[in-house]
Design a protein around this motif. Sequence first.
Motif, PDB file in Angstrom:
ATOM      1  N   ASN A 155      70.135  22.628  32.261  1.00 49.75           N
ATOM      2  CA  ASN A 155      69.348  23.344  33.264  1.00 49.75           C
ATOM      3  C   ASN A 155      68.352  24.314  32.623  1.00 49.75           C
ATOM      4  O   ASN A 155      67.220  24.471  33.086  1.00 49.75           O
ATOM      5  CB  ASN A 155      70.255  24.116  34.206  1.00 49.75           C
ATOM      6  N   LYS A 156      68.772  24.943  31.543  1.00 52.02           N
ATOM      7  CA  LYS A 156      67.932  25.980  30.913  1.00 52.02           C
ATOM      8  C   LYS A 156      66.814  25.365  30.067  1.00 52.02           C
ATOM      9  O   LYS A 156      65.679  25.830  30.074  1.00 52.02           O
ATOM     10  CB  LYS A 156      68.811  26.895  30.047  1.00 52.02           C
ATOM     11  N   TRP A 157      67.131  24.306  29.318  1.00 53.02           N
ATOM     12  CA  TRP A 157      66.165  23.699  28.406  1.00 53.02           C
ATOM     13  C   TRP A 157      65.455  22.484  29.005  1.00 53.02           C
ATOM     14  O   TRP A 157      64.418  22.060  28.479  1.00 53.02           O
ATOM     15  CB  TRP A 157      66.852  23.279  27.107  1.00 53.02           C
ATOM     16  N   GLY A 158      66.013  21.914  30.053  1.00 55.40           N
ATOM     17  CA  GLY A 158      65.430  20.718  30.653  1.00 55.40           C
ATOM     18  C   GLY A 158      66.101  19.450  30.175  1.00 55.40           C
ATOM     19  O   GLY A 158      66.700  19.405  29.095  1.00 55.40           O
ATOM     20  N   ILE A 198      67.048   9.771  33.660  1.00 51.08           N
ATOM     21  CA  ILE A 198      66.705   8.431  34.143  1.00 51.08           C
ATOM     22  C   ILE A 198      67.033   8.222  35.621  1.00 51.08           C
ATOM     23  O   ILE A 198      66.618   7.223  36.200  1.00 51.08           O
ATOM     24  CB  ILE A 198      67.424   7.336  33.317  1.00 51.08           C
ATOM     25  N   ILE A 199      67.756   9.160  36.243  1.00 47.68           N
ATOM     26  CA  ILE A 199      68.254   8.943  37.606  1.00 47.68           C
ATOM     27  C   ILE A 199      67.598   9.840  38.656  1.00 47.68           C
ATOM     28  O   ILE A 199      67.320   9.415  39.778  1.00 47.68           O
ATOM     29  CB  ILE A 199      69.788   9.137  37.650  1.00 47.68           C
ATOM     30  N   GLU A 200      67.318  11.084  38.328  1.00 46.11           N
ATOM     31  CA  GLU A 200      66.968  12.077  39.346  1.00 46.11           C
ATOM     32  C   GLU A 200      65.742  11.719  40.174  1.00 46.11           C
ATOM     33  O   GLU A 200      65.677  12.045  41.361  1.00 46.11           O
ATOM     34  CB  GLU A 200      66.791  13.459  38.693  1.00 46.11           C
ATOM     35  N   ASP A 201      64.756  11.082  39.591  1.00 49.96           N
ATOM     36  CA  ASP A 201      63.545  10.728  40.342  1.00 49.96           C
ATOM     37  C   ASP A 201      63.605   9.325  40.943  1.00 49.96           C
ATOM     38  O   ASP A 201      62.600   8.792  41.399  1.00 49.96           O
ATOM     39  CB  ASP A 201      62.310  10.852  39.444  1.00 49.96           C
ATOM     40  N   VAL A 202      64.805   8.722  40.932  1.00 47.71           N
ATOM     41  CA  VAL A 202      64.994   7.367  41.456  1.00 47.71           C
ATOM     42  C   VAL A 202      65.634   7.439  42.841  1.00 47.71           C
ATOM     43  O   VAL A 202      66.535   8.242  43.075  1.00 47.71           O
ATOM     44  CB  VAL A 202      65.898   6.537  40.506  1.00 47.71           C
ATOM     45  N   ASP A 203      65.180   6.591  43.753  1.00 41.89           N
ATOM     46  CA  ASP A 203      65.761   6.516  45.089  1.00 41.89           C
ATOM     47  C   ASP A 203      67.242   6.154  44.999  1.00 41.89           C
ATOM     48  O   ASP A 203      67.646   5.339  44.158  1.00 41.89           O
ATOM     49  CB  ASP A 203      65.013   5.468  45.918  1.00 41.89           C
ATOM     50  N   GLU A 204      68.067   6.740  45.886  1.00 42.62           N
ATOM     51  CA  GLU A 204      69.515   6.523  45.851  1.00 42.62           C
ATOM     52  C   GLU A 204      69.896   5.046  45.867  1.00 42.62           C
ATOM     53  O   GLU A 204      70.812   4.618  45.173  1.00 42.62           O
ATOM     54  CB  GLU A 204      70.189   7.238  47.030  1.00 42.62           C
ATOM     55  N   GLU A 250      59.600  15.271  32.199  1.00 39.35           N
ATOM     56  CA  GLU A 250      60.702  15.976  32.851  1.00 39.35           C
ATOM     57  C   GLU A 250      60.785  15.587  34.331  1.00 39.35           C
ATOM     58  O   GLU A 250      59.765  15.326  34.972  1.00 39.35           O
ATOM     59  CB  GLU A 250      60.498  17.493  32.720  1.00 39.35           C
ATOM     60  N   THR A 251      62.003  15.537  34.871  1.00 40.29           N
ATOM     61  CA  THR A 251      62.183  15.192  36.283  1.00 40.29           C
ATOM     62  C   THR A 251      61.763  16.357  37.177  1.00 40.29           C
ATOM     63  O   THR A 251      61.679  17.511  36.732  1.00 40.29           O
ATOM     64  CB  THR A 251      63.645  14.842  36.587  1.00 40.29           C
ATOM     65  N   GLU A 252      61.547  16.064  38.440  1.00 40.09           N
ATOM     66  CA  GLU A 252      61.162  17.112  39.403  1.00 40.09           C
ATOM     67  C   GLU A 252      62.252  18.166  39.510  1.00 40.09           C
ATOM     68  O   GLU A 252      61.986  19.370  39.454  1.00 40.09           O
ATOM     69  CB  GLU A 252      60.881  16.463  40.761  1.00 40.09           C
ATOM     70  N   ALA A 253      63.510  17.710  39.644  1.00 42.05           N
ATOM     71  CA  ALA A 253      64.617  18.660  39.726  1.00 42.05           C
ATOM     72  C   ALA A 253      64.763  19.432  38.419  1.00 42.05           C
ATOM     73  O   ALA A 253      65.087  20.628  38.420  1.00 42.05           O
ATOM     74  CB  ALA A 253      65.916  17.927  40.050  1.00 42.05           C
ATOM     75  N   ARG A 271      62.378  20.343  36.323  1.00 45.73           N
ATOM     76  CA  ARG A 271      61.359  21.402  36.254  1.00 45.73           C
ATOM     77  C   ARG A 271      61.753  22.603  37.104  1.00 45.73           C
ATOM     78  O   ARG A 271      61.570  23.759  36.699  1.00 45.73           O
ATOM     79  CB  ARG A 271      60.006  20.842  36.703  1.00 45.73           C
ATOM     80  N   VAL A 272      62.317  22.321  38.281  1.00 47.14           N
ATOM     81  CA  VAL A 272      62.763  23.415  39.158  1.00 47.14           C
ATOM     82  C   VAL A 272      63.885  24.210  38.491  1.00 47.14           C
ATOM     83  O   VAL A 272      63.878  25.449  38.501  1.00 47.14           O
ATOM     84  CB  VAL A 272      63.242  22.856  40.513  1.00 47.14           C
TER      85      VAL A 272
END
Length: 395
Positions: free
Chosen positions: A50-53, A103-109, A170-173, A175-176
């Motif tokens: 979470n801290k480093w991405g 590899i997963i976070e920006d992929v549709d469920e 980096e994924t959208e989540a 970056r947040v």
Amino acid sequence: MWAIPGTIVLFYAPLYMKGAGLSDIQIGILNSVNLYFSFVFQLFAGAVTNKWGRKRTTLLFDLISWSIPMFIWAFSNNFWLFLIAYLLNASSKFVTVAFNLLIIEDVDEKQRSLVFAIMNMIIISAGVLAPLAGGVIHKYGIMPTISVVYFIGGISMTVLFVVRNYLTKETEAGRVMIQTHSDTHIVRGVMQSFRLFGQSLRNRQMLPIIMITIISNIILQLNFFQVIYLKEQLGFGDRMISWIPFITAVTTILVYSAIMPRLKERNEASYVKLSLAVCAAGSLLFLFIPAGSVLMLVIVTTVLAAGTFLLLTFRDSLLMNKLGHYDKADLYSSIQVVMSIVAIPWGYISGLIYNIKPSLLFIIIFISYASLLLLAYPIGKVTGKRVEQSVTMGE
């Protein structure tokens, strides 16, 4: 670039250590040490990710946990060099969290099971080259052959890690979470992970999924001695054993191309149950392989390969889809922590069990799969909401 050398060296690692003069107990100790430090590193994996991405964490710890150990393993000829390499390799737990999220976070469920299937297929399919390695081993011996594979693999993996880091974003989540946790202390992040994990255990759908993930990982630890058992107890030669990854790879490709496209509803819960049933059947058949029976070995390997591929694919997809959107790193890391601490003694225990009675180890594996099948029965039968975490990150 990871899978080809990685598949070969991981498959032959027990025989490589045997060739270096290590005993069954020493091999078990190395497994337990690796598992213990995996647990320690896993404690911080979610917070660091979470801290480093996701991207940065993946690159750094891929280099530490794979590139460096591969070069050490290439020259390992005693217990202590193996120990150093396995200690560094334990930090791969950071990668387990970071790369899976990358590899997963920006992929549709609905597509995540397909992504996991593709990744598993790439890794397992590299086993088609194992017979080639087996032929070289038969001619030159286990130690010089695998030593060269370790060294070339170290170069190949390092190139992969650098190029992949350049090509990915980096994924959208991610970056947040980098922005949110920029001022968060790592220890505080660890405590957050366990708080969320405690909440997930109160969810009736999550508990069996978590238990299946943990116990199936222990089974992988128990299976570490399979290749030694086939050689020492059932009398299969190195050349025949080298065909096992090939059979596994071909089976995986067939399951991916012929069976998975027919699983159109993507009902992960049902497919997890199916895969556990297949794994249980395969592990039972393994107990009845006659010494030197090539046909039975091929049948059992095929069944176990199909079951394991489906289990890893749908288990991981089911777990990821049940976790909150922004809290995947914390929850996934905490689950990996529990998985690691539970697995710590099993490296040593498996060595002891095998040393006492080799077949008993594989009886335990069958019982474990059968128990997981019973544990999985309620999944999907109880209506429950996905675990929504208290940290909603602005939702």
